[in-house]
Design a protein around this motif. Structure first.
Motif, PDB file in Angstrom:
ATOM      1  N   ASP A 179      15.947 -28.564  21.892  1.00 10.93           N
ATOM      2  CA  ASP A 179      15.627 -29.312  23.097  1.00 10.93           C
ATOM      3  C   ASP A 179      15.774 -28.367  24.293  1.00 10.93           C
ATOM      4  O   ASP A 179      16.855 -27.844  24.539  1.00 10.93           O
ATOM      5  CB  ASP A 179      16.582 -30.498  23.231  1.00 10.93           C
ATOM      6  N   ILE A 180      14.692 -28.152  25.022  1.00 13.40           N
ATOM      7  CA  ILE A 180      14.710 -27.160  26.096  1.00 13.40           C
ATOM      8  C   ILE A 180      14.990 -27.772  27.465  1.00 13.40           C
ATOM      9  O   ILE A 180      15.047 -27.057  28.456  1.00 13.40           O
ATOM     10  CB  ILE A 180      13.393 -26.361  26.159  1.00 13.40           C
ATOM     11  N   ARG A 181      15.206 -29.081  27.531  1.00  8.65           N
ATOM     12  CA  ARG A 181      15.385 -29.720  28.839  1.00  8.65           C
ATOM     13  C   ARG A 181      16.598 -29.181  29.589  1.00  8.65           C
ATOM     14  O   ARG A 181      16.514 -28.868  30.774  1.00  8.65           O
ATOM     15  CB  ARG A 181      15.486 -31.234  28.688  1.00  8.65           C
ATOM     16  N   TRP A 219      15.960 -25.608  30.722  1.00  7.15           N
ATOM     17  CA  TRP A 219      15.001 -25.597  31.827  1.00  7.15           C
ATOM     18  C   TRP A 219      15.698 -25.916  33.143  1.00  7.15           C
ATOM     19  O   TRP A 219      15.489 -25.246  34.158  1.00  7.15           O
ATOM     20  CB  TRP A 219      13.876 -26.593  31.544  1.00  7.15           C
ATOM     21  N   LEU A 220      16.566 -26.934  33.124  1.00 11.13           N
ATOM     22  CA  LEU A 220      17.292 -27.305  34.337  1.00 11.13           C
ATOM     23  C   LEU A 220      18.224 -26.187  34.794  1.00 11.13           C
ATOM     24  O   LEU A 220      18.353 -25.922  35.992  1.00 11.13           O
ATOM     25  CB  LEU A 220      18.083 -28.597  34.108  1.00 11.13           C
ATOM     26  N   ILE A 221      18.856 -25.512  33.844  1.00 10.88           N
ATOM     27  CA  ILE A 221      19.729 -24.395  34.195  1.00 10.88           C
ATOM     28  C   ILE A 221      18.918 -23.263  34.825  1.00 10.88           C
ATOM     29  O   ILE A 221      19.303 -22.708  35.853  1.00 10.88           O
ATOM     30  CB  ILE A 221      20.488 -23.889  32.946  1.00 10.88           C
ATOM     31  N   LEU A 222      17.782 -22.942  34.220  1.00 10.63           N
ATOM     32  CA  LEU A 222      16.947 -21.857  34.730  1.00 10.63           C
ATOM     33  C   LEU A 222      16.450 -22.151  36.143  1.00 10.63           C
ATOM     34  O   LEU A 222      16.569 -21.315  37.045  1.00 10.63           O
ATOM     35  CB  LEU A 222      15.762 -21.628  33.788  1.00 10.63           C
ATOM     36  N   ILE A 223      15.939 -23.333  36.369  1.00  9.56           N
ATOM     37  CA  ILE A 223      15.447 -23.708  37.695  1.00  9.56           C
ATOM     38  C   ILE A 223      16.595 -23.745  38.699  1.00  9.56           C
ATOM     39  O   ILE A 223      16.461 -23.291  39.837  1.00  9.56           O
ATOM     40  CB  ILE A 223      14.720 -25.066  37.635  1.00  9.56           C
ATOM     41  N   GLY A 224      17.743 -24.259  38.271  1.00 12.43           N
ATOM     42  CA  GLY A 224      18.909 -24.307  39.150  1.00 12.43           C
ATOM     43  C   GLY A 224      19.354 -22.919  39.583  1.00 12.43           C
ATOM     44  O   GLY A 224      19.725 -22.703  40.740  1.00 12.43           O
ATOM     45  N   MET A 225      19.317 -21.970  38.665  1.00 11.39           N
ATOM     46  CA  MET A 225      19.708 -20.601  39.002  1.00 11.39           C
ATOM     47  C   MET A 225      18.738 -19.992  40.012  1.00 11.39           C
ATOM     48  O   MET A 225      19.153 -19.306  40.940  1.00 11.39           O
ATOM     49  CB  MET A 225      19.769 -19.734  37.750  1.00 11.39           C
ATOM     50  N   PHE A 226      17.446 -20.251  39.829  1.00  8.03           N
ATOM     51  CA  PHE A 226      16.467 -19.718  40.778  1.00  8.03           C
ATOM     52  C   PHE A 226      16.645 -20.324  42.165  1.00  8.03           C
ATOM     53  O   PHE A 226      16.546 -19.637  43.170  1.00  8.03           O
ATOM     54  CB  PHE A 226      15.045 -19.958  40.288  1.00  8.03           C
ATOM     55  N   LEU A 227      16.930 -21.622  42.225  1.00  8.71           N
ATOM     56  CA  LEU A 227      17.167 -22.263  43.521  1.00  8.71           C
ATOM     57  C   LEU A 227      18.427 -21.712  44.167  1.00  8.71           C
ATOM     58  O   LEU A 227      18.477 -21.485  45.373  1.00  8.71           O
ATOM     59  CB  LEU A 227      17.272 -23.775  43.349  1.00  8.71           C
TER      60      LEU A 227
END
Length: 77
Positions: free
Chosen positions: A48-50, A53-61
């Motif tokens: 499950d990549i959800r 994905w949230l961790i990756l986007i959170g790190m970029f933000l």
């Protein structure tokens, strides 16, 4: 990263936390392409990549916030 490659080459199934650690690493370094490659590998193994994905986007933000904050501070001087 090398240990993950060895596990995959040996036909073993890496644990989910290994992928999450790599996602955090690539996210904190701002390497979007590598992070997306890890997500693709997770999806191929039916993880499950959800959460990843949230961790990756959170790190970029998070990185973008600090970079912009530094730039604003530098401009004010």
């Amino acid at each position: 990263m090398e240990s993950l490659r060895r596990e995959l080459a040996a036909g073993l199934r890496p644990v989910h936390e290994t992928f999450l650690a790599l996602i955090r690493l690539f996210g904190s370094k701002g390497r979007a392409t590598r992070g997306l490659e890890i997500l693709a590998a997770m999806e191929k193994l039916n993880y499950d990549i959800r959460q990843a994905w949230l961790i990756l986007i959170g790190m970029f933000l998070w990185i973008n916030f600090f970079v912009n904050s530094y730039r604003r501070k530098k401009i004010r001087k």
